[in-house]
Design a protein around this motif. Sequence first.
Motif, PDB file in Angstrom:
ATOM      1  N   ARG A  89      55.826 -22.682 -50.470  1.00 46.16           N
ATOM      2  CA  ARG A  89      55.379 -23.703 -49.519  1.00 46.16           C
ATOM      3  C   ARG A  89      56.520 -24.479 -48.876  1.00 46.16           C
ATOM      4  O   ARG A  89      56.289 -25.289 -47.979  1.00 46.16           O
ATOM      5  N   PHE A  90      57.732 -24.229 -49.324  1.00 44.02           N
ATOM      6  CA  PHE A  90      58.865 -25.015 -48.837  1.00 44.02           C
ATOM      7  C   PHE A  90      59.198 -24.672 -47.387  1.00 44.02           C
ATOM      8  O   PHE A  90      59.255 -23.501 -47.003  1.00 44.02           O
ATOM      9  N   LYS A  91      59.424 -25.698 -46.579  1.00 43.52           N
ATOM     10  CA  LYS A  91      59.795 -25.543 -45.173  1.00 43.52           C
ATOM     11  C   LYS A  91      61.211 -26.079 -44.963  1.00 43.52           C
ATOM     12  O   LYS A  91      61.463 -27.270 -45.129  1.00 43.52           O
ATOM     13  N   SER A  92      62.109 -25.204 -44.598  1.00 46.88           N
ATOM     14  CA  SER A  92      63.496 -25.612 -44.362  1.00 46.88           C
ATOM     15  C   SER A  92      63.622 -26.306 -43.017  1.00 46.88           C
ATOM     16  O   SER A  92      63.095 -25.831 -42.008  1.00 46.88           O
ATOM     17  N   VAL A  93      64.334 -27.422 -43.018  1.00 46.85           N
ATOM     18  CA  VAL A  93      64.547 -28.180 -41.788  1.00 46.85           C
ATOM     19  C   VAL A  93      65.958 -27.973 -41.249  1.00 46.85           C
ATOM     20  O   VAL A  93      66.181 -28.013 -40.046  1.00 46.85           O
ATOM     21  N   ASP A  94      66.902 -27.761 -42.152  1.00 47.37           N
ATOM     22  CA  ASP A  94      68.296 -27.602 -41.733  1.00 47.37           C
ATOM     23  C   ASP A  94      69.004 -26.626 -42.668  1.00 47.37           C
ATOM     24  O   ASP A  94      68.385 -26.016 -43.549  1.00 47.37           O
TER      25      ASP A  94
END
Length: 387
Positions: free
Chosen positions: A259-264
Amino acid sequence: MNYAAQHHIGSYQHTRTETTTAVTPTVGRVRQLDAKTKGRQQSAERQTEIRTDSNVANAILKCTFLPKLKTAQSVQACQKTERDFYKSLSRLAEHYSIEPMQTQDFEFPYNITLSMWDMETKLKRTNINWDGFKLIQNSGKTYFVSEERYNTGTTLYYIPIKPLFKMLKDPKRKKTAQLLLSVCSYLYHIVLIPYYRQEESYLYWLYETMNDWVEQDEETAETETNKRELRNAEYIGDKIEQKLFNHINLKVFEKRLNRFKSVDTFDSECWKIARNAFALYTEYPSENIFRNATLPEKDPYDNDENEIIGMEKYISFIADIKGWLYGSLSDTINNEFSEYGAMEEPTISKRFDVSEIPTTNLDFENRLFALLDDLCTILDDYKTTEK
């Protein structure tokens, strides 16, 4: 930061009351062990042993054999040695998927010397963990014993938990911190990485020593600051250990990962570390870092028990890798390790006679130590990362 920087061991200067400005990185070279003291000693079995030298070019020159006497008995003994040698060589080559050089047409013992040189050269090229082999002559039998080793390179694998503590309080990094919390929980529960707040750990004793030194020293302008740093190390260590101890971090590991969403870039690197950790957890659900810990061979007549650096001393969770406290710890560690002659490292020995050959390897260790290196690096980088 260069995590493989060389740290020189010189005369020890005690700096308890001074603020350290240049400190040893978490994953950094402590010292390069003296080549004369790092080598393993002959085992207590006192078998006749012919071992490949670390310098392959000199391997032929450094092998020794029984003299070739022209008697019926000696001829039979040589023929028996040759037969055993080639049988063991065949098993060794098959196990490591190596095509050996054809040396049977050469005269004894040069055929054996040439075969050993050939195998050593090829195995060094194809096996990342190759450490050498021994040709054993015992009870009338001749066979190879190989050794595979993960070379830690005299590196400290200390995982700082203060950055994780700060990350958990950062609303912008909370999901990232929870992901790394699952990674550290896996290392804590399954891999059995020592934790510096546990009384049986090596670093616990060092932190206690630092505390005693501060209490016994004369009061200076830095005394209260140093005491506060020690109190913070205890507080943060206890708080994070409570979180790591909770098995829910392992139960939701896969869910957090998916479920993790990378932003940078920082998030992406953390996700990669978590992915690699979860892969290890899945493939090796019960393996710990000490599973192949092997002490180097010692001289049976040497009663000195304090000459080897155990793995539990250079692998651990730690409070932080900056400031006066870590500077003092690293000074003490470097000073102590300079007195040792060898390091305990993951090692596998395999015997190529008629017995069953183990199928074990160091894949787990290769991937785990790379994971520890990446984790230490990303935690140290946290302070400079902003969304």
